[in-house]
Design a protein around this motif. Structure first.
Motif, mmCIF file in Angstrom:
data_model
loop_
_atom_site.group_PDB
_atom_site.id
_atom_site.type_symbol
_atom_site.label_atom_id
_atom_site.label_comp_id
_atom_site.label_asym_id
_atom_site.label_seq_id
_atom_site.Cartn_x
_atom_site.Cartn_y
_atom_site.Cartn_z
ATOM 1 N N LEU A 180 -5.054 12.262 3.493
ATOM 2 C CA LEU A 180 -5.018 11.412 2.281
ATOM 3 C C LEU A 180 -5.132 12.089 0.913
ATOM 4 N N PHE A 189 6.755 6.697 6.621
ATOM 5 C CA PHE A 189 6.515 7.888 5.689
ATOM 6 C C PHE A 189 8.053 8.322 5.307
ATOM 7 N N TYR A 193 0.908 -1.131 -0.105
ATOM 8 C CA TYR A 193 0.061 0.183 0.049
ATOM 9 C C TYR A 193 0.956 1.177 -0.010
ATOM 10 N N TYR A 245 -1.405 -2.650 3.921
ATOM 11 C CA TYR A 245 -2.659 -1.959 3.989
ATOM 12 C C TYR A 245 -3.364 -2.551 5.288
ATOM 13 N N GLY A 246 -3.968 -1.272 6.003
ATOM 14 C CA GLY A 246 -4.738 -1.436 7.186
ATOM 15 C C GLY A 246 -3.784 -1.336 8.687
ATOM 16 N N GLN A 247 -2.712 -1.310 8.349
ATOM 17 C CA GLN A 247 -1.738 -1.440 9.269
ATOM 18 C C GLN A 247 -0.799 -0.071 9.387
ATOM 19 N N ASN A 248 0.471 0.079 9.905
ATOM 20 C CA ASN A 248 1.230 1.155 10.118
ATOM 21 C C ASN A 248 1.932 1.401 8.881
ATOM 22 N N PHE A 249 2.442 2.702 8.450
ATOM 23 C CA PHE A 249 3.235 2.874 7.241
ATOM 24 C C PHE A 249 4.476 3.602 7.914
#
Lengths: 111, 112
Positions: free
Chosen positions: A46, A101, A32, A95-99
């Motif tokens: 977003l 940056f 993602y 997807y649906g979890q932490n990113f």
């Protein structure tokens, strides 16, 4: 720690021009890739996101191009407007979890 | 619209003080996050939580702790503030089925 590299650090574009921001990631398991836009005094919001099963996604003047083999993705802003002046962050993760940056790109669109 | 509210926009604290940063979301999201934002470093994850009373360390948890006693509330705690914790702190929530992070407007903390 997985890194996301982002360039350029800052970008100045004339009104009507094309703004291009590039990002590169390391973890091939990421699925993602969102872009966030932040105006001064506000939290990021977003803007557009892409999954790795497609090479391009377009929403209005904003397009993400995605190159899975190179582990790179980019944001293109067509017909850039002064109202697009903001800081842009790319991110990568699950997807649906932490990113994770990127460090951000400060975009200035001159009138 | 999803609303993520951070209780304090600006705080000034002294070294060694205990600091509480409160965050509340109104969309019944499972996931909540605390980030720190510094120029040139982007957003760095401090802690996150996937459920009430659950917490996971992010990339920079040292010097911080968190509390999530209710689903809508996620608190960041600085047990003994230090000058290198002067920063912008951003709270976010996410519904796991959408993947979209919703951020609050941030809390700018200055530690003297």
């Amino acid at each position: 720690q997985q890194q996301v590299k982002q360039s350029p650090q800052s970008l100045i574009v004339q009104k009507g021009g094309i703004s291009i921001i590039n990002c590169a990631y390391e973890n091939t398991a990421f699925d993602y890739f969102p872009w966030y836009q932040q105006f001064p005094g506000k939290g990021p919001a977003l803007l557009i996101a892409i999954r790795p099963d497609v090479s391009e996604k377009k929403e209005g003047r904003f397009t993400i191009s995605f190159n899975k083999s190179a582990k790179q993705f980019s944001l293109h802003i067509m017909d850039s407007q002064p109202g697009d002046s903001a800081t842009y962050f790319c991110a990568a993760g699950h997807y649906g979890q932490n990113f994770v940056f990127g460090p951000g790109t400060r975009l200035s669109v001159l009138p | 619209d999803v609303k993520v509210t951070q209780s304090s926009r600006y705080l000034v604290k002294r070294t060694g003080e205990k600091v509480f940063l409160e965050c509340v979301q109104d969309m019944d999201h499972e996931n909540m996050f605390w980030y720190r934002q510094d120029p040139g470093l982007g957003l760095r994850l401090i802690y996150f939580s996937y459920d009430v009373k659950m917490k996971e360390k992010g990339d920079i948890p040292e010097g911080y702790s968190v509390s999530r006693e209710k689903k809508e509330r996620f608190s960041l705690i600085l047990e003994s503030a230090s000058t290198n914790q002067t920063s912008m702190y951003l709270c976010a929530s996410m519904a796991s089925y959408t993947g979209e992070l919703f951020f609050g407007e941030g809390s700018r903390l200055t530690v003297l």
